[in-house]
Design an enzyme around this catalytic site. Structure first.
Site, PDB file in Angstrom:
ATOM      1  N   ALA A  18     -87.127 -12.073  23.810  1.00 33.52           N
ATOM      2  CA  ALA A  18     -88.124 -12.482  24.796  1.00 33.52           C
ATOM      3  C   ALA A  18     -88.111 -13.992  24.932  1.00 33.52           C
ATOM      4  O   ALA A  18     -87.664 -14.710  24.037  1.00 33.52           O
ATOM      5  CB  ALA A  18     -89.511 -11.995  24.392  1.00 33.52           C
ATOM      6  N   ASP A  19     -88.597 -14.450  26.071  1.00 35.25           N
ATOM      7  CA  ASP A  19     -88.796 -15.877  26.276  1.00 35.25           C
ATOM      8  C   ASP A  19     -90.071 -16.044  27.084  1.00 35.25           C
ATOM      9  O   ASP A  19     -90.315 -15.303  28.043  1.00 35.25           O
ATOM     10  CB  ASP A  19     -87.617 -16.498  27.021  1.00 35.25           C
ATOM     11  CG  ASP A  19     -87.700 -18.014  26.988  1.00 35.25           C
ATOM     12  OD1 ASP A  19     -87.416 -18.592  25.926  1.00 35.25           O
ATOM     13  OD2 ASP A  19     -88.073 -18.610  28.018  1.00 35.25           O
ATOM     14  N   THR A  20     -90.890 -17.008  26.686  1.00 38.38           N
ATOM     15  CA  THR A  20     -92.155 -17.281  27.368  1.00 38.38           C
ATOM     16  C   THR A  20     -92.204 -18.748  27.760  1.00 38.38           C
ATOM     17  O   THR A  20     -91.887 -19.618  26.947  1.00 38.38           O
ATOM     18  CB  THR A  20     -93.356 -16.942  26.453  1.00 38.38           C
ATOM     19  OG1 THR A  20     -93.279 -15.554  26.096  1.00 38.38           O
ATOM     20  CG2 THR A  20     -94.670 -17.223  27.149  1.00 38.38           C
TER      21      THR A  20
END
Length: 190
Positions: free
Chosen positions: A67-69
Site C-alpha cells: 500500500a501507499d498513502t
C-alpha cells in the site's frame, strides 16, 4: 498468511484488526514522484512497485499486500516532514483546509497484480500557533504523510472527514478485504 510489503506499524495493526495473519517484508524502492506525475498515478505506482518487488524476491510463491498513502493539498503531495520547520509549514498549510488522502492497495499473487485507489477528504480545523507548537512538541506526526496521525493525538486537528477513516490511518480496510478475497485470502481468521 500473506506478506505485508510495509514496515508501517499502523498497517500491521489494521490487518490484525480484521484477522488477516501476515508477516512483514518491507519493500526497498525509490519513492520519488516522477516529473509531472499526478498524485493518483503516483500512489498506484508506488503500491504496485512495492508489491511486485517483494513478490519477485520470495523463494516460494505467496500473496503480497502493498500500500501507499499520500496526503494531497491543492494538487501537491505532502510527504513526511523533512525537518521541524517543514513540519510546522505543513501543519500551517493544512490549517482550515480540506486535503485528500489517497491510498492505493496492491495485492500480488503469482503473475496477477490487482490494485484499488481510495480517496478520503479530511478537513482540518483552524490551527493557532499554540496548537501547532504543542503538536510539534509531542513528536507524533514527524514520520507520517501530511505530518499528523488521525489515530492518535492528531485526531484533535481534524474537523471533518468524508470517506474511509482507516484509509487516513494508512490502509482502507473494506477495499483491502475485497482485494484479498479476490486472491483467496479470507479475513476474520482466528
Amino acid at each position: 498468511m500473506i506478506i505485508l510489503a510495509s514496515a508501517s506499524p499502523r498497517r500491521r495493526e489494521l490487518l490484525t484488526q480484521i484477522g488477516v495473519p501476515h508477516t512483514v517484508q518491507p519493500a526497498d524502492i525509490d519513492e520519488t514522484p516522477a516529473a509531472n506525475e499526478h498524485p493518483e498515478d503516483y500512489v498506484v505506482r508506488m503500491a504496485r512497485s512495492k508489491g511486485l518487488v517483494v513478490a519477485s524476491s520470495l523463494r516460494i510463491p505467496a500473496t503480497v499486500l502493498a500500500a501507499d498513502t499520500s496526503v494531497i493539498l491543492n494538487g501537491q503531495i505532502l510527504g513526511k516532514p523533512e525537518s521541524p520547520e517543514h513540519h510546522r509549514a505543513m501543519l500551517e498549510q493544512l490549517s482550515g483546509n480540506t486535503q485528500q488522502v489517497l491510498s492505493a492497495i496492491a495485492v500480488v499473487t503469482g503473475d496477477r497484480c490487482d490494485t484499488r485507489l481510495v480517496t478520503t477528504h479530511v478537513t482540518f480545523r483552524q490551527l493557532d500557533e499554540v496548537l501547532i507548537k504543542r503538536y510539534l512538541e509531542c513528536g507524533e506526526g514527524k514520520d507520517k504523510a501530511g505530518g499528523y496521525g488521525i489515530q492518535g493525538k492528531g485526531a484533535v486537528l481534524v474537523a471533518d472527514i468524508h470517506g474511509s477513516y482507516s484509509n487516513v490511518v494508512g490502509l482502507p480496510l473494506a477495499e483491502t478485504a475485497v482485494l484479498l478475497e479476490q486472491h483467496g485470502i479470507s479475513y476474520w481468521q482466528t
